[in-house]
Design an enzyme around this catalytic site. Structure first.
Site, PDB file in Angstrom:
ATOM      1  N   MET A  86       3.438  -2.914  -0.582  1.00 35.59           N
ATOM      2  CA  MET A  86       4.090  -1.806   0.078  1.00 35.59           C
ATOM      3  C   MET A  86       3.804  -0.540  -0.730  1.00 35.59           C
ATOM      4  SD  MET A  86       6.141  -2.794   2.671  1.00 35.59           S
ATOM      5  CE  MET A  86       6.496  -4.359   3.366  1.00 35.59           C
ATOM      6  N   PRO A  87       2.728   0.093  -0.521  1.00 37.09           N
ATOM      7  CA  PRO A  87       2.482   1.321  -1.279  1.00 37.09           C
ATOM      8  C   PRO A  87       3.481   2.420  -0.916  1.00 37.09           C
ATOM      9  CG  PRO A  87       0.447   0.527  -0.286  1.00 37.09           C
ATOM     10  CD  PRO A  87       1.572  -0.270   0.297  1.00 37.09           C
ATOM     11  N   HIS A  88       3.996   3.053  -1.956  1.00 37.14           N
ATOM     12  CA  HIS A  88       4.812   4.252  -1.782  1.00 37.14           C
ATOM     13  C   HIS A  88       4.164   5.346  -2.609  1.00 37.14           C
ATOM     14  CE1 HIS A  88       8.081   7.010  -1.314  1.00 37.14           C
ATOM     15  NE2 HIS A  88       8.120   7.162  -2.634  1.00 37.14           N
ATOM     16  N   SER A 116      -4.117  -1.734   3.039  1.00 41.47           N
ATOM     17  CA  SER A 116      -2.713  -1.787   3.454  1.00 41.47           C
ATOM     18  C   SER A 116      -2.595  -1.585   4.955  1.00 41.47           C
ATOM     19  CB  SER A 116      -1.917  -0.690   2.742  1.00 41.47           C
ATOM     20  OG  SER A 116      -1.927  -0.889   1.355  1.00 41.47           O
ATOM     21  N   SER A 130       4.674   4.365   2.731  1.00 41.26           N
ATOM     22  CA  SER A 130       5.645   5.462   2.798  1.00 41.26           C
ATOM     23  C   SER A 130       5.189   6.565   1.850  1.00 41.26           C
ATOM     24  CB  SER A 130       7.058   4.987   2.441  1.00 41.26           C
ATOM     25  OG  SER A 130       7.083   4.411   1.156  1.00 41.26           O
TER      26      SER A 130
END
EC number: 5.3.2.-
Length: 75
Positions: A1-3, A35, A41
């Site tokens: 989950m890259p932020h 991703s 996000s």
């Protein structure tokens, strides 16, 4: 989950410009990290120049070895 957490000096970006920035960054993350769009996000926080030292001290200087793009300045 890259932020992705972007901090910058204040800019006058309208909602369309913010959406374009988010779309471009999202495309890069999808391409390089494989991703899904729904897992990404992005935060945009505008920091006053006189407050930047606190960002440097708390987030940039202590993470210098982990940065994949190091700043061309020091404080």
């Amino acid at each position: 989950m890259p932020h992705i957490d972007i901090k910058c000096f204040p800019r006058e970006l309208d909602e369309q410009q913010k959406a374009a920035l988010a779309a471009d960054i999202t495309d890069v993350i999808i391409r390089h990290l494989n991703s899904k769009d729904s897992s990404i996000s992005i935060s945009l926080q505008q920091i006053q120049p006189e407050s930047w030292q606190a960002i440097w001290d708390a987030e940039i200087a202590p993470q210098m070895e982990a940065l994949i793009k190091k700043p061309g300045y020091s404080m």
